[in-house]
Design an enzyme around this catalytic site. Structure first.
Site, PDB file in Angstrom:
ATOM      1  N   GLU A 154     -14.172  72.897   2.269  1.00 46.16           N
ATOM      2  CA  GLU A 154     -15.020  73.286   3.394  1.00 46.16           C
ATOM      3  C   GLU A 154     -14.157  73.836   4.528  1.00 46.16           C
ATOM      4  O   GLU A 154     -13.026  73.409   4.724  1.00 46.16           O
ATOM      5  CB  GLU A 154     -15.859  72.099   3.864  1.00 46.16           C
ATOM      6  N   LEU A 156     -15.511  74.140   7.952  1.00 46.80           N
ATOM      7  CA  LEU A 156     -16.544  73.979   8.969  1.00 46.80           C
ATOM      8  C   LEU A 156     -15.938  73.515  10.290  1.00 46.80           C
ATOM      9  O   LEU A 156     -15.158  72.562  10.318  1.00 46.80           O
ATOM     10  CB  LEU A 156     -17.578  72.948   8.514  1.00 46.80           C
ATOM     11  N   GLU A 158     -16.538  71.649  13.677  1.00 49.74           N
ATOM     12  CA  GLU A 158     -17.491  70.747  14.310  1.00 49.74           C
ATOM     13  C   GLU A 158     -18.043  71.418  15.565  1.00 49.74           C
ATOM     14  O   GLU A 158     -17.314  71.991  16.356  1.00 49.74           O
ATOM     15  CB  GLU A 158     -16.816  69.416  14.665  1.00 49.74           C
ATOM     16  N   GLY A 260      -3.478  73.225  26.087  1.00 57.25           N
ATOM     17  CA  GLY A 260      -4.350  72.104  26.413  1.00 57.25           C
ATOM     18  C   GLY A 260      -3.663  70.777  26.215  1.00 57.25           C
ATOM     19  O   GLY A 260      -2.428  70.671  26.245  1.00 57.25           O
ATOM     20  N   GLY A 264      -7.143  67.112  18.250  1.00 64.39           N
ATOM     21  CA  GLY A 264      -7.584  65.830  17.708  1.00 64.39           C
ATOM     22  C   GLY A 264      -8.580  66.086  16.604  1.00 64.39           C
ATOM     23  O   GLY A 264      -8.528  67.109  15.922  1.00 64.39           O
ATOM     24  N   CYS A 267      -9.757  66.406  11.155  1.00 60.01           N
ATOM     25  CA  CYS A 267      -9.098  67.288  10.177  1.00 60.01           C
ATOM     26  C   CYS A 267      -7.628  67.560  10.477  1.00 60.01           C
ATOM     27  O   CYS A 267      -6.756  67.231   9.667  1.00 60.01           O
ATOM     28  CB  CYS A 267      -9.864  68.610  10.091  1.00 60.01           C
TER      29      CYS A 267
END
Length: 445
Positions: A154, A156, A158, A260, A264, A267
């Site tokens: 996958e 993807l 979040e 930044g 986190g 993944c």
């Protein structure tokens, strides 16, 4: 097609729901009875924009079912997707016990030819292990049933998972079996419409490797830019301008070069460690991956260090407002979120924290900050400011992008902002009388 998806976590639930949306008959299986009962009653275990109405719609259409027993769902299934967790082991490697347990159950109960798809993020060689486990269970039953194991990782994000699945930029399929590749092509064809060129068929091990390398590359870009940001701050350069300067190079681009407080989530931290461990198991020391980890671990404390540099080592009697707890906007996921490390360090030095996050408060209260003293939770971003000595912006939720700075100034004891995502215009804040700390730029006072 009739599809069974094992696991109703982030990947499994999104995968099963999106397949159902395209007209397939999908059953999602999970051993957690409470979670399954909740799903049947329309209670979604995760926050993902667009997921809840899609689940409800397909449950109503009876194209999406939920069950606790895998053996009752296998008969007649064309494909079984394994989408269970692969938590990080103590040595940094991916723990495959859940994946292999599912493989064992498949071998114990399958009765018709089957395509078994590894959707979980798994290290190279897992497909071979899954195949072996299934073969062993079939041998114990003294039966021969055709099956094929596929890797279909996958990709993807979040907060944008539905869009990523429904309009994929690529689908990676690992199999050497022509008919299986064609079945996967048929399954995914509704998601492409105009062209199937974005379905990339390769051998199983290369597909497994692709997932880890993709995440490791993105993590590397983040850590590289954070390293550059720290250097910029020391020499008096502005990383925000440097980012624009290098991003305009088409070979580099602007994606994942925003400085930044570190990455986190579920993944990047886990996958970088797992890829590094895989290299070690084959006698290779992945020095770059180690550096990516080290930079990220250090970066999570940069904002806390700036607070300490400004206010001193003893933070007793001081209160800080924190905007944002989740590791990124658009999700309630706090796994490895920089906010955890920053808040814990400040409270250890005596500070009190007033937090606000649009979605992650429950996660913080229940798991990640439940035992941390001095942390309170507010119902709005402005109420979190009341009486605080400074504001810390840690997650770039949209509602934080254009706040009322005069209200911020009037609510804080001192007009100080520590920005862990470089969201604001330093010249504007300086003109309004703020002391404004960013990542990768010397403080504007």
């Amino acid at each position: 097609m009739k599809i069974t998806v094992v696991g109703t976590g982030y990947v499994g639930l999104v995968t099963g729901t999106c397949f159902a949306e395209m007209g397939n008959n999908v059953t999602c299986v999970d051993i957690d009875e409470q979670k399954i009962n909740n799903l049947k009653n329309g209670i979604i275990p995760i926050y993902e924009p667009g997921l809840e109405p899609m689940v409800m719609r397909n449950v109503a259409n009876k194209t999406l079912l939920f069950h606790t027993e895998l053996k009752e769902c296998l008969h007649g299934s064309d494909m079984v997707f394994i989408a269970v967790g692969t938590p990080m082991g103590e040595d940094g490697s991916a723990d495959l016990k859940y994946v292999l347990q599912v493989a064992k159950e498949i071998g114990q109960h399958m009765s018709t030819p089957l395509i078994v798809v590894d959707k979980s993020t798994v290290p190279v060689g897992t497909g071979d292990k899954v195949r072996t486990v299934i073969e062993q269970e079939l041998a114990k039953r003294n039966v021969t049933i055709e099956f094929h194991v596929v890797s279909n990782p996958e990709f993807l994000k979040e907060g944008d998972a539905i869009s990523d699945f429904m309009k994929p930029d690529r689908v990676v399929v690992g199999t050497d079996h022509k008919e299986t590749a064609e079945a996967m092509r048929q399954l995914y064809s509704p998601f492409f419409r105009s062209s199937m060129d974005r379905m990339l068929v390769m051998d199983l091990r290369s597909a497994e490797m692709t997932k880890y390398v993709a995440n490791a590359m993105l993590a590397t870009k983040i850590s590289f830019m954070n390293e550059v940001a720290n250097i910029c701050e020391l020499v008096g350069a502005d990383v925000n301008k440097v980012r624009i300067g290098i991003g305009s190079d088409s070979r580099i681009g602007y994606s994942f070069i925003y400085p930044g407080s570190g990455y986190g989530g579920s993944c990047f931290p886990k996958d970088v460690k797992a890829l590094k461990k895989t290299a070690e198991q084959h006698g290779y020391q992945a020095q770059l991956l180690s550096a990516v980890e080290d930079v990220n671990d250090r970066q999570k404390y940069v904002i806390a260090d700036k607070v300490i540099a400004h206010f001193g080592e003893d933070l007793s009697g001081l209160t800080f407002a924190v905007w944002g707890l989740s590791f990124k906007p658009g999700t309630d996921d706090m796994r490895e979120a920089p906010s955890i490390y920053i808040i814990k360090k400040l409270t250890e030095l005596g500070a009190k924290i007033q937090t606000y996050d649009p979605k992650a408060v429950h996660e913080a209260q229940t798991f990640y900050l439940k035992d941390v003293p001095g942390v309170t939770y507010s119902d709005s971003k402005y109420s979190a400011l009341s009486g605080a000595n400074a504001l810390l912006l840690l997650t770039e939720w949209k509602e934080f992008r254009s706040p009322d700075f005069m209200e911020i100034k009037s609510s804080l004891k001192e007009p100080i902002i520590f920005d862990g995502r470089n969201q604001f215009d330093s010249n504007r804040l300086e003109g309004l009388g703020f002391t404004y700390y960013q990542i990768g730029k010397q403080v504007s006072r």
